[in-house]
Design an enzyme around this catalytic site. Structure first.
Site, short mmCIF file in Angstrom:
data_model
loop_
_atom_site.label_atom_id
_atom_site.label_comp_id
_atom_site.label_asym_id
_atom_site.label_seq_id
_atom_site.Cartn_x
_atom_site.Cartn_y
_atom_site.Cartn_z
N SER A 1 20.26 -1.94 -54.19
CA SER A 1 20.07 -1.06 -55.35
C SER A 1 21.40 -0.55 -55.88
O SER A 1 22.38 -0.40 -55.14
CB SER A 1 19.19 0.14 -54.98
OG SER A 1 17.94 -0.28 -54.52
N1 SAM Z 1 16.88 -0.25 -49.82
C1 SAM Z 1 17.52 -1.53 -49.99
C2 SAM Z 1 19.00 -1.50 -49.79
O1 SAM Z 1 19.57 -0.41 -49.57
O2 SAM Z 1 19.61 -2.57 -49.82
C3 SAM Z 1 17.24 -2.16 -51.33
C4 SAM Z 1 15.87 -2.60 -51.43
S1 SAM Z 1 15.52 -3.93 -52.52
C5 SAM Z 1 15.69 -3.17 -54.08
C6 SAM Z 1 13.76 -3.96 -52.20
C7 SAM Z 1 13.40 -4.47 -50.84
O3 SAM Z 1 12.01 -4.24 -50.64
C8 SAM Z 1 13.61 -5.97 -50.67
O4 SAM Z 1 14.43 -6.22 -49.56
C9 SAM Z 1 12.20 -6.52 -50.46
O5 SAM Z 1 12.14 -7.63 -49.59
C10 SAM Z 1 11.51 -5.30 -49.85
N2 SAM Z 1 10.06 -5.30 -49.95
C11 SAM Z 1 9.27 -5.71 -50.98
N3 SAM Z 1 7.97 -5.56 -50.64
C12 SAM Z 1 7.96 -5.03 -49.37
C13 SAM Z 1 6.93 -4.66 -48.47
N4 SAM Z 1 5.63 -4.78 -48.76
N5 SAM Z 1 7.29 -4.18 -47.26
C14 SAM Z 1 8.58 -4.04 -46.92
N6 SAM Z 1 9.60 -4.39 -47.72
C15 SAM Z 1 9.28 -4.87 -48.93
#
Ligand code: SAM
Length: 214
Positions: free
Chosen positions: A64
């Site tokens: 992000s």
């Molecule tokens: N917080 C992260 C960082 O600091 O790098 C950025 C997150 S990224 C914008 C969104 C993340 O949510 C992705 O890695 C994606 O794989 C994960 N994601 C999407 N759906 C999910 C779910 N149902 N459970 C867990 N993770 C999920």
């Protein structure tokens, strides 16, 4: 795993940018000043790690934008020792910022390679966090209830599991909308389990995939 004077200087500049953009929470700014963001980047994008932008990580996901991390973390109103559940570990950067704020962190990621990489890196950096590989749209039942839940992927609506796993008086920060654009919702859980909602503006996240996601 170097954190050089150059990195520290770039980080200081990034924090100044966040202040110019309206981030005021001193604790959050200090935490972000300490976390070596460049180590959470893919090598090819490392030179851009102190720009205020989101960048690709593995598996089609993103780390992000720093402004987004700062805004979400400020909304979370943490205190040392409280229990926080993060959904979407991704690179592990947001998890590191929360660990730097000394919360008891639980974080779920549905992409195995990202989960493993974040686990390895956060261990190496000495951050004490609890990570799970699985569908975070179901929360993390075993450690509930949580004081705070932070969702870092865009949801079509608020999954019931998040409401159930939040303590009364607890805060849920979650981007809700379609797969392109979301509103940042802060929901405060009441004693009768209803939610008081606040809208904190427009954001763009990758979608929350899963049983109670897209
Ligand atoms: N917080 C992260 C960082 O600091 O790098 C950025 C997150 S990224 C914008 C969104 C993340 O949510 C992705 O890695 C994606 O794989 C994960 N994601 C999407 N759906 C999910 C779910 N149902 N459970 C867990 N993770 C999920």
């Amino acid at each position: 795993m170097k954190d050089t004077y150059k990195h520290k200087g770039l980080r200081k500049r990034l924090i100044e940018t966040l202040i110019e953009k309206g981030i005021e929470d001193e604790k959050v700014l200090q935490a972000m000043l300490h976390v070596p963001r460049h180590l959470f980047f893919e090598k090819e994008f490392e030179d851009f790690s102190y720009e205020d932008k989101a960048y690709p990580i593995a598996d089609g996901q993103t780390i992000s934008q720093p402004y987004t991390v700062a805004a979400q973390t400020s909304l979370l109103e943490t205190r040392p020792g409280i229990k926080v559940l993060e959904i979407g570990t991704g690179s592990g950067y947001q998890a590191a910022v929360l660990a730097q704020l000394k919360v008891k962190l639980y974080s779920v990621e549905r992409k195995k390679s990202l989960h493993q990489k974040a686990q390895h890196l956060l261990n190496e950096l000495g951050y004490q966090v609890n990570l799970l590989y699985g569908d975070g749209s179901q929360g993390w039942f075993n450690h509930a209830p949580y004081d705070r839940i932070l969702v870092t992927a865009g949801a079509p609506e608020i999954p019931q599991a998040f409401v159930d796993q939040l303590k009364p008086g607890g805060l849920l920060i979650i981007p809700v909308g379609d797969q392109e654009n979301q509103r940042m919702i802060r929901a405060i859980k009441q004693a009768d389990s209803s939610l008081i909602m606040e809208d904190h503006g427009a954001f763009r996240f990758v979608p929350l995939i899963g049983n109670d996601g897209w």
